[in-house]
Design an enzyme around this catalytic site. Structure first.
Site, short mmCIF file in Angstrom:
data_model
loop_
_atom_site.label_atom_id
_atom_site.label_comp_id
_atom_site.label_asym_id
_atom_site.label_seq_id
_atom_site.Cartn_x
_atom_site.Cartn_y
_atom_site.Cartn_z
N PRO A 228 0.81 -1.26 -0.16
CA PRO A 228 -0.17 0.06 0.01
C PRO A 228 1.15 1.53 0.04
O PRO A 228 1.94 1.13 0.59
CB PRO A 228 -0.93 -0.04 1.35
CG PRO A 228 -0.84 -1.60 1.52
CD PRO A 228 0.39 -2.16 1.11
N GLU A 229 0.32 2.32 -0.71
CA GLU A 229 1.13 3.54 -0.68
C GLU A 229 0.35 4.41 0.29
O GLU A 229 -0.58 4.08 0.93
CB GLU A 229 1.10 4.03 -2.39
CG GLU A 229 1.85 3.07 -3.12
CD GLU A 229 2.50 3.48 -4.39
OE1 GLU A 229 2.85 4.56 -4.57
OE2 GLU A 229 2.44 2.77 -5.44
N LYS B 270 4.13 5.32 4.95
CA LYS B 270 3.39 4.06 4.94
C LYS B 270 3.25 3.65 6.23
O LYS B 270 2.98 2.42 6.68
CB LYS B 270 4.31 3.26 4.09
CG LYS B 270 4.64 3.53 2.59
CD LYS B 270 5.28 2.59 1.75
CE LYS B 270 5.43 3.01 0.31
NZ LYS B 270 6.20 1.95 -0.60
N ARG C 11 13.08 -3.49 -7.27
CA ARG C 11 11.80 -3.19 -7.70
C ARG C 11 11.62 -3.06 -9.01
O ARG C 11 12.11 -2.59 -9.72
CB ARG C 11 11.47 -2.04 -6.75
CG ARG C 11 11.44 -2.04 -5.27
CD ARG C 11 10.47 -2.98 -4.77
NE ARG C 11 8.98 -2.81 -4.97
CZ ARG C 11 8.31 -1.94 -3.99
NH1 ARG C 11 8.78 -1.46 -3.14
NH2 ARG C 11 7.15 -1.80 -4.54
#
Length: 265
Positions: free
Chosen positions: A2-3, A52, A254
């Site tokens: 989640p951002e 976050k 990533r």
């Protein structure tokens, strides 16, 4: 993972449902039993997010710190709540609402000095009031790391994840391989404004919406129920603007997506 807007939405929900009231806190799974006992029965003063990280401030001065990681999630319900389902790390029960937390990377109780140490490690959060982009600029403009890597570094900007990183760089026509030192102050100021605007939309709508209205057509999204994106998870597909195949690589562990024509080196 989640951002930032997801955590800020959660903080708003928890503020509305629990703040100003005594909260019963438990750990059906048992892994957070000691921490839950420290705050059980206390009044939740404030729920907030920083990047976050989700923070629950109690009247005792203790803070429950949650980082959802890759699989963590809260499920909200009205009371009375049914028996816990699955591995519930933390259950919070208020007068009218309850919530169960499953699968977080972090769920711990902190004292204020420990919380301050976390805050000092984080960069400015575009969704927090009085966030200062100057702090992020100070950390990136002399760096030889790529701007793509720096945007994902939570000590530079807090709350940016893979989607906002890829989409922001496309919207600014910026190569992800450009070093931090290669970004001008004017470019950074424009990036920050764009990032704040996108993340506010995500907070308001509950979805990461990055594509401009005039470009929101053609091929559908990368997943059902998700808004269209410019480059995120579109490797090999034609750029929505110029038609060039979207490129993909792995950068510092990533996935990274970009258009080599719209974002030239």
């Amino acid at each position: 993972m989640p951002e930032g807007p997801t955590l800020h939405r959660l903080a708003r929900v928890h503020q509305r449902n629990f703040a100003g009231r005594e909260v019963r806190v438990s750990s059906p799974q048992g892994k957070f039993a000691d921490g839950a006992a420290l705050v059980d029965g206390h009044v939740l003063k404030k729920a907030e997010a920083w990047g976050k990280h989700l923070l629950h401030h109690y009247d005792s001065g203790l803070v429950v710190h949650v980082h959802l990681g890759l699989i963590g999630a809260f499920s909200e319900s009205e009371v009375p709540m049914g028996p816990p389902v699955g591995q519930v790390r933390m259950r919070m029960v208020g007068a009218e609402f309850g919530t169960d937390l499953r699968g977080p990377t972090i769920c711990e109780v902190l004292h204020e000095p420990e919380l301050a140490a976390i805050a000092n490690r984080l960069g400015p959060d575009p969704l927090r009031r009085k966030a200062d982009p100057e702090l992020a600029w100070a950390r990136l403009h002399r760096s030889k790391r790529s701007i793509a890597a720096l945007l994902m570094d939570q000590s530079v900007v807090a709350g940016v994840g893979n989607v906002y990183r890829a989409e922001l760089l496309f919207r600014r026509n910026m190569s992800p391989m450009l070093t931090g030192a290669g970004v001008s102050r004017a470019e950074w100021d424009a990036m920050w404004i764009d990032l704040v605007e996108m993340m506010k939309v995500g907070l308001r709508r509950g979805k990461i919406i990055t594509i401009r209205r005039e470009d929101d057509h053609g091929e559908g999204s990368y997943a059902k129920g998700r808004p269209r994106t410019y480059v995120y998870r579109r490797a090999g597909l034609p750029c929505r603007i110029c038609g060039t195949p979207i490129q993909y690589t792995v950068l510092e562990g990533r996935n990274l997506f970009w258009c080599p024509t719209c974002q030239p080196d």
